[in-house]
Design a protein around this motif. Structure first.
Motif, PDB file in Angstrom:
ATOM      1  N   VAL A 267     111.659  55.742  12.718  1.00 25.31           N
ATOM      2  CA  VAL A 267     111.741  54.971  13.955  1.00 25.31           C
ATOM      3  C   VAL A 267     113.021  54.150  13.894  1.00 25.31           C
ATOM      4  O   VAL A 267     113.129  53.206  13.117  1.00 25.31           O
ATOM      5  N   ASP A 268     114.010  54.572  14.667  1.00 23.60           N
ATOM      6  CA  ASP A 268     115.253  53.814  14.702  1.00 23.60           C
ATOM      7  C   ASP A 268     115.043  52.603  15.615  1.00 23.60           C
ATOM      8  O   ASP A 268     114.866  52.745  16.817  1.00 23.60           O
TER       9      ASP A 268
ATOM     10  N   VAL B 297     112.187  58.762  16.516  1.00 20.90           N
ATOM     11  CA  VAL B 297     111.764  58.005  17.700  1.00 20.90           C
ATOM     12  C   VAL B 297     112.695  56.802  17.764  1.00 20.90           C
ATOM     13  O   VAL B 297     112.949  56.167  16.745  1.00 20.90           O
ATOM     14  N   ARG B 298     113.221  56.537  18.949  1.00 23.91           N
ATOM     15  CA  ARG B 298     114.259  55.518  19.031  1.00 23.91           C
ATOM     16  C   ARG B 298     113.831  54.378  19.945  1.00 23.91           C
ATOM     17  O   ARG B 298     113.569  54.592  21.126  1.00 23.91           O
ATOM     18  N   HIS B 299     113.740  53.167  19.397  1.00 22.04           N
ATOM     19  CA  HIS B 299     113.486  51.997  20.250  1.00 22.04           C
ATOM     20  C   HIS B 299     114.741  51.722  21.085  1.00 22.04           C
ATOM     21  O   HIS B 299     115.828  51.683  20.526  1.00 22.04           O
ATOM     22  N   PRO B 300     114.576  51.502  22.394  1.00 17.84           N
ATOM     23  CA  PRO B 300     115.751  51.200  23.215  1.00 17.84           C
ATOM     24  C   PRO B 300     116.388  49.859  22.870  1.00 17.84           C
ATOM     25  O   PRO B 300     117.563  49.637  23.127  1.00 17.84           O
ATOM     26  N   VAL B 301     115.609  48.952  22.281  1.00 14.30           N
ATOM     27  CA  VAL B 301     116.128  47.654  21.837  1.00 14.30           C
ATOM     28  C   VAL B 301     115.528  47.340  20.478  1.00 14.30           C
ATOM     29  O   VAL B 301     114.524  47.925  20.098  1.00 14.30           O
ATOM     30  N   ASN B 302     116.146  46.414  19.752  1.00 17.52           N
ATOM     31  CA  ASN B 302     115.616  46.040  18.445  1.00 17.52           C
ATOM     32  C   ASN B 302     114.356  45.184  18.608  1.00 17.52           C
ATOM     33  O   ASN B 302     114.373  44.183  19.309  1.00 17.52           O
ATOM     34  N   LEU B 303     113.277  45.619  17.973  1.00 15.91           N
ATOM     35  CA  LEU B 303     112.005  44.898  18.125  1.00 15.91           C
ATOM     36  C   LEU B 303     111.501  44.299  16.818  1.00 15.91           C
ATOM     37  O   LEU B 303     110.622  43.463  16.825  1.00 15.91           O
ATOM     38  N   GLY B 304     112.023  44.757  15.702  1.00 17.00           N
ATOM     39  CA  GLY B 304     111.538  44.249  14.407  1.00 17.00           C
ATOM     40  C   GLY B 304     110.714  45.282  13.671  1.00 17.00           C
ATOM     41  O   GLY B 304     110.215  46.243  14.259  1.00 17.00           O
TER      42      GLY B 304
END
Lengths: 234, 113
Positions: free
Chosen positions: A41-42, A61-68
């Protein structure tokens, strides 16, 4: 795929990745030799982590923003639990701190023993010498301050290496996005009465992982989140 | 004056506990608005009629009206900080769930291609 790997077809490794372009391809491809199912998970990396993950040939799987990190683990588990045939799940760090041999041992225990989740511990069988002194003291303090952790007999609640079955994966709902997810994981084990056990593991402290590791002052955030998260779960 | 201090601190704890338990309900949300209006009205009144505030302060064992205003301000600030923190945490959780849904949908799309 080697014949040895096929026996682990029901295992999914979840690797949260944030700016790990330097190491992620090697870590993922090494693990893939034993565990063919890996999802990275990037978490909104700013470097070329995505490219490296694709080159390693594992799922992305790529988070559109950094979530932690906690949010990335939750995303990875939600992805993995939806895959056909997925029975066992492992949270694995991207920085090369964890050994695949330890994961193999943990999965063996999940398959043969009546447990739902196996958590790695650095503090068993005299392995703690490899843990840097300050970190060892900090981790000991966290355990000392948490009655819940002590009651469940956990000695290293902030170990990122965990293996668990589908029951745990289906019920998992991490809400603490940052590093507080480790304490939250312990709270969830308690809340859902998952059968838990510990597995002695060796953490490889490389210069890279030391530089990437969470700072000890972050313990303040972890404690504050811990106090409030029971309320948030309502 | 000690009884007022104890009462004020207990009141603050009770207030925060009440709003944490009933967080997100229409009743608590209306309560917060009413408290805010009351606080502003009190603030304006305190500015216009300082002697009245001092009279009230003296009645409950505080020497100066300004001290009473300051105590109430501390209580209001602590309450606001806690409720803002909780509100932000709620938003962060919603935001994370939204981003996760987008990430998982995109991953599914990629694997179909």
């Amino acid at each position: 795929m080697t014949s040895g790997a096929t026996s682990n077809d029901d295992v999914w490794l979840v690797i949260p990745v944030f700016n790990e372009a330097e190491v992620i391809r090697r870590v993922a491809s090494d693990a893939a030799k034993t565990f063919p199912n890996i999802v990275c998970v990037d978490d909104g990396s700013r470097d070329d982590s995505t490219g490296e993950i694709i080159k390693a040939g594992v799922r992305l799987v790529r988070h559109p923003v950094n979530l932690g990190q906690g949010a990335a683990i939750q995303t990875g588990v939600e992805y993995a639990r939806a895959q056909p045939g997925a029975k066992y799940f492992v949270t694995f760090d991207a920085d090369g701190q964890h050994r695949v041999e330890d994961v193999v041992a943990m999965i063996d225990r999940l398959r043969t023993e009546p447990v739902d989740i196996v958590v790695g511990t650095r503090f068993a069988e005299g392995r703690s010498e490899s843990v840097p002194f300050v970190r060892r003291m900090a981790l000991r303090t966290i355990v000392f301050l948490s009655p819940r952790t002590r009651r469940m007999g956990l000695t290293d609640a902030h170990n990122g290496l965990r293996a668990f079955n589908k029951t745990v994966a289906d019920q998992l709902d991490l809400m603490m996005s940052g590093m507080s997810h480790a304490s939250e994981f312990v709270a969830l084990i308690d809340h859902h009465h998952w059968r838990v056990t510990e597995q002695p593991v060796t953490i490889l402290y490389t210069d890279y992982s030391r530089a990437k590791g969470q700072s000890l002052i972050n313990g303040v955030n972890i404690v504050a989140d811990g106090l409030l998260h029971t309320r948030m779960r309502k | 004056m000690i009884w007022f201090q104890i009462l004020a601190i207990l009141g603050l704890v009770a207030l925060v506990t009440f709003f944490m338990i009933h967080r997100g309900t229409a009743r608590s949300s209306a309560g917060v608005k009413l408290l805010f209006v009351a606080f502003v009205v009190f603030g304006v009144y305190a500015m216009l009629r300082q002697d009245d505030v001092t009279w009230v302060a003296n009645k409950i064992g505080i020497q100066r009206g300004l001290d009473l205003v300051l105590f109430l301000l501390v209580i209001a600030f602590a309450f606001t900080t806690v409720s803002t923190y909780l509100r932000f945490r709620e938003l962060e959780i919603k935001y994370a769930r939204l981003a996760r849904a987008v990430a998982l949908q995109n991953a599914e799309k990629q694997s179909r291609e």
